[in-house]
Design a protein around this motif. Structure first.
Motif, PDB file in Angstrom:
ATOM      1  N   VAL A 280       0.834  -1.207   0.000  1.00 27.31           N
ATOM      2  CA  VAL A 280       0.000   0.000   0.000  1.00 27.31           C
ATOM      3  C   VAL A 280       0.864   1.250   0.000  1.00 27.31           C
ATOM      4  N   ILE A 281       1.886   1.279   0.849  1.00 30.11           N
ATOM      5  CA  ILE A 281       2.742   2.460   0.948  1.00 30.11           C
ATOM      6  C   ILE A 281       3.507   2.690  -0.355  1.00 30.11           C
ATOM      7  N   ALA A 285       3.287   5.837  -2.857  1.00 32.75           N
ATOM      8  CA  ALA A 285       4.508   6.578  -3.206  1.00 32.75           C
ATOM      9  C   ALA A 285       4.625   6.752  -4.713  1.00 32.75           C
ATOM     10  N   ILE A 286       4.254   5.736  -5.478  1.00 27.32           N
ATOM     11  CA  ILE A 286       4.302   5.834  -6.941  1.00 27.32           C
ATOM     12  C   ILE A 286       3.328   6.911  -7.429  1.00 27.32           C
ATOM     13  N   PHE A 315      -1.354  13.657  -0.089  1.00 26.19           N
ATOM     14  CA  PHE A 315      -0.339  13.244   0.889  1.00 26.19           C
ATOM     15  C   PHE A 315      -0.836  13.448   2.319  1.00 26.19           C
ATOM     16  N   PHE A 316      -1.519  14.550   2.574  1.00 29.22           N
ATOM     17  CA  PHE A 316      -2.014  14.818   3.927  1.00 29.22           C
ATOM     18  C   PHE A 316      -2.948  13.697   4.378  1.00 29.22           C
ATOM     19  N   TYR A 317      -3.881  13.301   3.508  1.00 35.71           N
ATOM     20  CA  TYR A 317      -4.782  12.195   3.835  1.00 35.71           C
ATOM     21  C   TYR A 317      -3.988  10.952   4.212  1.00 35.71           C
ATOM     22  N   ILE A 318      -3.031  10.587   3.356  1.00 30.21           N
ATOM     23  CA  ILE A 318      -2.275   9.345   3.549  1.00 30.21           C
ATOM     24  C   ILE A 318      -1.465   9.403   4.832  1.00 30.21           C
ATOM     25  N   ILE A 334      -9.563  11.171   9.677  1.00 34.39           N
ATOM     26  CA  ILE A 334      -9.111  11.324   8.296  1.00 34.39           C
ATOM     27  C   ILE A 334      -9.067   9.938   7.654  1.00 34.39           C
ATOM     28  N   PRO A 335      -9.880   9.664   6.619  1.00 31.52           N
ATOM     29  CA  PRO A 335      -9.895   8.337   5.993  1.00 31.52           C
ATOM     30  C   PRO A 335      -8.675   8.124   5.094  1.00 31.52           C
TER      31      PRO A 335
END
Length: 371
Positions: A280-281, A285-286, A315-318, A334-335
């Motif tokens: 997932v990460i 990132a891609i 990015f903020f969400y993630i 934050i989902p």
């Protein structure tokens, strides 16, 4: 050879973005299927339907011309402000907060729409501001007003997480626009001084408890610290390869709260393990790296600021969601993009994706800049 086999409209799509995006959505659907006890309803089916609808919307957005997008910035900002005011007057309650407008066919959360729109309006503002003026007050005060108005309305709902997301996106666009670094240092210092006052006098009791629980969840593992504690247990119990699809005990036995929304990553990690988490990460990132490439290749200042702002919004969400489920940040609702069940967050993130795809098309059709 491949050009003759694959139709040109398909070959021209940004597959470096779409392939990891489809992979995350598919994994999210599988996790939601498991969280519902092995059923497509009610989570996974809606998840895939929403993505299909919003993906079609994103593809339509790619056809928007640059001038139309510029022209719509201030009207869209004003309309969203009106919707936020409408929430205060007519909004529906849910979870102790007043954040939604019931439109009959849709339950809309206007504060979610403000995240990409604040980026759009600031990109438009700084595009019209001469570069020589970025050191003057005219580069700071009007932009601060554009950010502060929706933040104040969102804080009244109350929704601290979304207000911080609006501030983060807006501040990043200001940084990309070239405002002096000393202003950001001064703002950070002022925030450090104001933070204790805001904690004691500005936050509601449940918001205060989220902060204190984040600092020491073990002090109340069956009360305020329950969510973070159970999330850590779920992630840790997954080990390297996980317990297997559909075999997560924390979510299936209702130990893990909100396994299909805020804590969907913990649900996934329990069943798919560290390998699933790394997948997932890396996929995220891609996607983010592709977005930064789009911003770097943008042909004009407006496109650069708009693309950069959309990347940091995703990015903020993630970042906040992953930090939240691992106990590295307070639980702020934050989902996780493209995996969590929820229409408003899916809409916001797909708007960001659509804008990036749109700017990617602008880059391809415009003359390549000299470097």
């Amino acid at each position: 050879m491949s050009a003759s086999i694959i139709p040109d409209p398909i070959a021209r799509q940004p597959w470096r973005l779409l392939l990891p995006l489809f992979a995350i959505v598919a994994l999210g659907g599988a996790v939601l299927y498991s969280a519902a006890g092995g059923s497509l309803d009610p989570y996974a089916s809606r998840h895939f339907l929403r993505f299909a609808v919003f993906m079609a919307m994103a593809l339509v957005m790619t056809r928007f011309p640059r001038d139309l997008v510029k022209m719509s910035a201030y009207p869209l900002y004003g309309l969203t402000l009106i919707l936020l005011l409408g929430v205060e007057l007519l909004g529906a309650m849910g979870g102790g907060s007043q954040r939604w407008l019931e439109l009959g066919f849709l339950r809309l959360q206007p504060s979610e729409l403000m995240k990409p729109i604040i980026v759009l309006v600031l990109a438009r503002y700084y595009e019209t501001l001469p570069a020589s003026m970025t050191q003057e007050w005219r580069a700071l005060l009007p932009a601060a007003g554009l950010i502060g108005a929706p933040m104040a309305l969102v804080l009244m709902q109350p929704d601290l997480g979304t207000s911080l997301a609006i501030a983060f996106g807006g501040a990043c666009v200001m940084f990309f626009a070239g405002l002096p670094m000393r202003w950001f240092v001064y703002s950070g210092a002022a925030a450090a001084v104001i933070a204790p006052l805001a904690f004691f006098f500005g936050l509601k009791p449940y918001q205060q408890s989220r902060v204190t629980t984040f600092l020491s969840p073990e002090s109340d593992p069956l009360g305020e610290g329950y969510q973070i504690t159970q999330s850590k247990i779920a992630i840790g119990s997954g080990g390297l390869t996980g317990k297997g699809f559909g075999n997560g005990s924390q979510s299936h036995l209702d130990y893990l709260p909100e396994p299909h929304t805020d804590f969907v990553f913990a649900t996934m990690a329990e069943e798919w393990g560290l390998l699933g988490g790394v997948f997932v990460i890396v996929a995220f990132a891609i996607i983010l790296n592709w977005g930064l490439t789009v911003a770097r290749d943008a042909q004009d200042r407006f496109s650069q600021l708009l693309a950069g702002g959309m990347v940091v919004t995703i990015f903020f969400y993630i970042a906040i969601n992953l930090m939240m489920v691992m106990g590295l940040a307070p639980v702020v609702g934050i989902p996780l993009p493209f995996m969590s069940h929820g229409g408003s967050s899916m809409l916001t993130n797909m708007i960001c994706i659509g804008v990036l795809m749109m700017i990617h098309r602008w880059n391809r059709s415009g003359p390549r800049r000299m470097r």
